[in-house]
Design a protein around this motif. Structure first.
Motif, PDB file in Angstrom:
ATOM      1  N   MET A  12       0.819  -1.270  -0.211  1.00 21.91           N
ATOM      2  CA  MET A  12       0.230  -0.136   0.482  1.00 21.91           C
ATOM      3  C   MET A  12       0.917   1.317   0.229  1.00 21.91           C
ATOM      4  O   MET A  12       0.687   2.389  -0.998  1.00 21.91           O
ATOM      5  CB  MET A  12      -0.954   0.289   1.405  1.00 21.91           C
ATOM      6  N   ILE A  19       0.710   3.696  -3.441  1.00 24.35           N
ATOM      7  CA  ILE A  19       0.243   4.768  -3.373  1.00 24.35           C
ATOM      8  C   ILE A  19       1.928   6.203  -3.510  1.00 24.35           C
ATOM      9  O   ILE A  19       1.573   7.273  -4.198  1.00 24.35           O
ATOM     10  CB  ILE A  19      -0.564   4.965  -1.841  1.00 24.35           C
ATOM     11  N   TRP A  20       2.139   5.875  -2.775  1.00 27.55           N
ATOM     12  CA  TRP A  20       4.145   6.828  -2.720  1.00 27.55           C
ATOM     13  C   TRP A  20       4.642   6.651  -4.874  1.00 27.55           C
ATOM     14  O   TRP A  20       4.213   8.278  -5.303  1.00 27.55           O
ATOM     15  CB  TRP A  20       4.857   6.811  -2.181  1.00 27.55           C
ATOM     16  N   ASN A  31       2.740   6.066  -7.508  1.00 27.81           N
ATOM     17  CA  ASN A  31       1.354   6.791  -7.784  1.00 27.81           C
ATOM     18  C   ASN A  31       1.587   8.394  -7.347  1.00 27.81           C
ATOM     19  O   ASN A  31       1.209   9.686  -8.947  1.00 27.81           O
ATOM     20  CB  ASN A  31       0.735   6.043  -7.759  1.00 27.81           C
ATOM     21  N   ASN A  32       1.682   8.509  -6.454  1.00 28.60           N
ATOM     22  CA  ASN A  32       1.588   9.703  -6.274  1.00 28.60           C
ATOM     23  C   ASN A  32       3.029  11.420  -6.902  1.00 28.60           C
ATOM     24  O   ASN A  32       2.906  11.754  -7.042  1.00 28.60           O
ATOM     25  CB  ASN A  32       1.209  10.675  -4.504  1.00 28.60           C
ATOM     26  N   THR A  73      -4.047   8.478  -7.941  1.00 26.46           N
ATOM     27  CA  THR A  73      -4.671   8.781  -6.521  1.00 26.46           C
ATOM     28  C   THR A  73      -5.500   9.503  -6.549  1.00 26.46           C
ATOM     29  O   THR A  73      -5.819   9.639  -5.429  1.00 26.46           O
ATOM     30  CB  THR A  73      -3.429   8.500  -5.484  1.00 26.46           C
ATOM     31  N   THR A  89      -8.946   4.996  -5.207  1.00 28.17           N
ATOM     32  CA  THR A  89      -9.023   5.312  -3.717  1.00 28.17           C
ATOM     33  C   THR A  89     -10.158   4.600  -3.236  1.00 28.17           C
ATOM     34  O   THR A  89      -9.924   4.075  -2.047  1.00 28.17           O
ATOM     35  CB  THR A  89      -9.003   6.751  -3.191  1.00 28.17           C
ATOM     36  N   LEU A  91      -8.876   1.116  -2.351  1.00 26.71           N
ATOM     37  CA  LEU A  91      -7.565   0.729  -1.550  1.00 26.71           C
ATOM     38  C   LEU A  91      -7.678   0.706  -0.161  1.00 26.71           C
ATOM     39  O   LEU A  91      -7.934   0.001   0.456  1.00 26.71           O
ATOM     40  CB  LEU A  91      -6.780   2.238  -1.872  1.00 26.71           C
ATOM     41  N   LEU A 119      -7.380  10.171   0.839  1.00 28.78           N
ATOM     42  CA  LEU A 119      -6.326  10.255   0.119  1.00 28.78           C
ATOM     43  C   LEU A 119      -6.517  11.175  -2.133  1.00 28.78           C
ATOM     44  O   LEU A 119      -5.780  11.646  -2.213  1.00 28.78           O
ATOM     45  CB  LEU A 119      -6.122   8.858  -0.283  1.00 28.78           C
ATOM     46  N   GLN A 126       0.870  11.310   2.402  1.00 32.36           N
ATOM     47  CA  GLN A 126      -0.645  11.104   1.994  1.00 32.36           C
ATOM     48  C   GLN A 126      -0.125   8.981   2.332  1.00 32.36           C
ATOM     49  O   GLN A 126      -1.204   8.804   2.954  1.00 32.36           O
ATOM     50  CB  GLN A 126      -1.151  11.540   1.080  1.00 32.36           C
ATOM     51  N   ALA A 127       0.589   9.161   1.797  1.00 29.94           N
ATOM     52  CA  ALA A 127       0.885   7.419   1.332  1.00 29.94           C
ATOM     53  C   ALA A 127       1.394   6.506   3.007  1.00 29.94           C
ATOM     54  O   ALA A 127       0.806   5.783   3.919  1.00 29.94           O
ATOM     55  CB  ALA A 127       2.150   6.933   1.037  1.00 29.94           C
ATOM     56  N   PHE A 171      -2.468   7.037   4.935  1.00 32.36           N
ATOM     57  CA  PHE A 171      -3.256   5.860   4.080  1.00 32.36           C
ATOM     58  C   PHE A 171      -2.417   4.473   4.973  1.00 32.36           C
ATOM     59  O   PHE A 171      -3.129   3.950   6.033  1.00 32.36           O
ATOM     60  CB  PHE A 171      -3.227   5.734   2.777  1.00 32.36           C
TER      61      PHE A 171
END
Length: 369
Positions: free
Chosen positions: A215, A219-220, A222-223, A238, A244, A247, A300, A348-349, A352
């Motif tokens: 996770m 997320i990181w 893709n951000n 994301t 989201t 996820l 997110l 944010q990663a 989450f």
């Protein structure tokens, strides 16, 4: 070997369900019909529309647009990477590349409108999830590989390169981190020691660590890719609520499956609550089970989308005021926000992941009497 196989299964299922969800639904329309919308340039005939430009950049599309050029005759030339279009219409499977319907071309009764493949018949609409149960009359199922789906595949390749490289680095140096392993090891240890163990406990942290690591890195990565304006970046993965949602759904399923007797006991018989209040408290507790993943999903989605909109809005000021005098301040502020978004991408990663670990810890925690 058995534990490694389970980890691979978890990661494969994780990527598969996100990939499938993003194919089936959740994309917003993309605006990309003119050079003014593509590049933000203003011509004499059409006023600059900041909303259209921003929606173009944060929305999904059936092609990966790279740039638009205008020749001496004023003709626009769009340079894009076509993506596979997969449709089920009238019980027939249609597959073709998106360049067959781009820029006003028609193919098999479909055209590209606002970046998305759509039927030329206004009475035929794209099917959504509800239509799968109510009927598909005058509907077509869109299973296309869109820009966001392609962005997910790019991130998967990046993540696999990172971790395969990490494994090889350990193998070369007999377990001593070097190269890319020197970068990934502190992050992995941080997730294990500061996220998994404090929230889940020493005994059960290892069971959920592969999910938490997947996770976080998904997320990181893709951000970060979403902040890169050029291919293979630029896909707002994301910032797509479908991603989201899944996820958060994975977190919800993990918590629900692993919830122990004590966890469900607090739902069906909250401690200290009189029996006559249970008909009210039980629905409230069930609602609480749903609000947790909902908060994960919206947090997110909203934070990443807001960051993209803020950067694009600052850039749009130059064209809205039609003056280069504002350009230095606009570009400086946009650059500052872009650098700030690098921090937000990791933050944010982390949020989450840590909330997922917290919810799992609440579900598997054993009461001590």
């Amino acid at each position: 070997m058995q534990k490694r196989g389970v980890n691979y299964l978890i990661i494969s299922f994780f990527f598969l369900i996100i990939f499938a969800s993003n194919v089936v639904y959740g994309q917003l329309p993309q605006h990309e019909e003119s050079a003014a919308q593509m590049t933000g340039l203003v011509d004499e005939e059409k006023e600059f529309n900041a909303v259209e430009m921003i929606m173009h950049h944060i929305s999904d599309s059936n092609e990966w647009h790279l740039w638009t050029t205008v020749d001496e005759a004023g003709e626009e030339h769009h340079v894009s990477i076509p993506l596979p279009v997969i449709l089920i219409s009238n019980g027939e499977l249609l597959t073709f590349m998106s360049n067959k319907v781009a820029h006003g071309h028609e193919y098999e009764g479909f055209i590209m409108s606002h970046g998305r493949v759509t039927s030329t018949d206004p009475n035929v609409q794209r099917a959504n999830i509800g239509d799968l149960f109510s009927g598909l009359d005058n509907k077509y199922i869109d299973l296309s590989i869109t820009k966001n789906v392609a962005g997910i595949l790019v991130s998967i390749v990046v993540i696999m390169l990172i971790f395969v490289g990490t494994r090889k680095a350990y193998a070369r140096n007999n377990g001593v981190p070097s190269g890319i392993a020197s970068f990934t090891e502190p992050i992995i240890l941080f997730i294990r020691d500061e996220v998994a163990i404090p929230n889940i406990g020493h005994a059960k942290a290892a069971k959920f660590l592969p999910l938490l690591l997947t996770m976080f890195f998904f997320i990181w990565i893709n951000n970060l890719l979403g902040l890169v304006p050029l291919f293979p970046g630029g896909a707002n993965v994301t910032g797509n609520i479908a991603v989201t949602l899944v996820l958060a759904f994975i977190t919800f399923v993990t918590v629900t499956i692993n919830g122990n007797k004590s966890y469900w006991g607090h739902v069906f018989k909250p401690p200290g609550v009189p029996v006559w209040l249970l008909p009210i408290m039980i629905p409230v507790e069930f609602l609480g089970l749903l609000t947790k993943p909902f908060a994960l999903m919206m947090r997110l989605f909203a934070n990443i989308t807001a960051g993209h909109i803020m950067i694009l809005s600052l850039v749009s000021l130059v064209f809205m005021f039609k003056s280069l005098a504002i350009a230095p301040a606009s570009v400086a502020l946009a650059l500052f926000v872009s650098v700030l978004e690098l921090l937000v991408a990791a933050l944010q990663a982390y949020i989450f992941t840590v909330l997922t670990a917290l919810f799992i810890g609440m579900a598997v925690h054993e009461e001590h009497h």
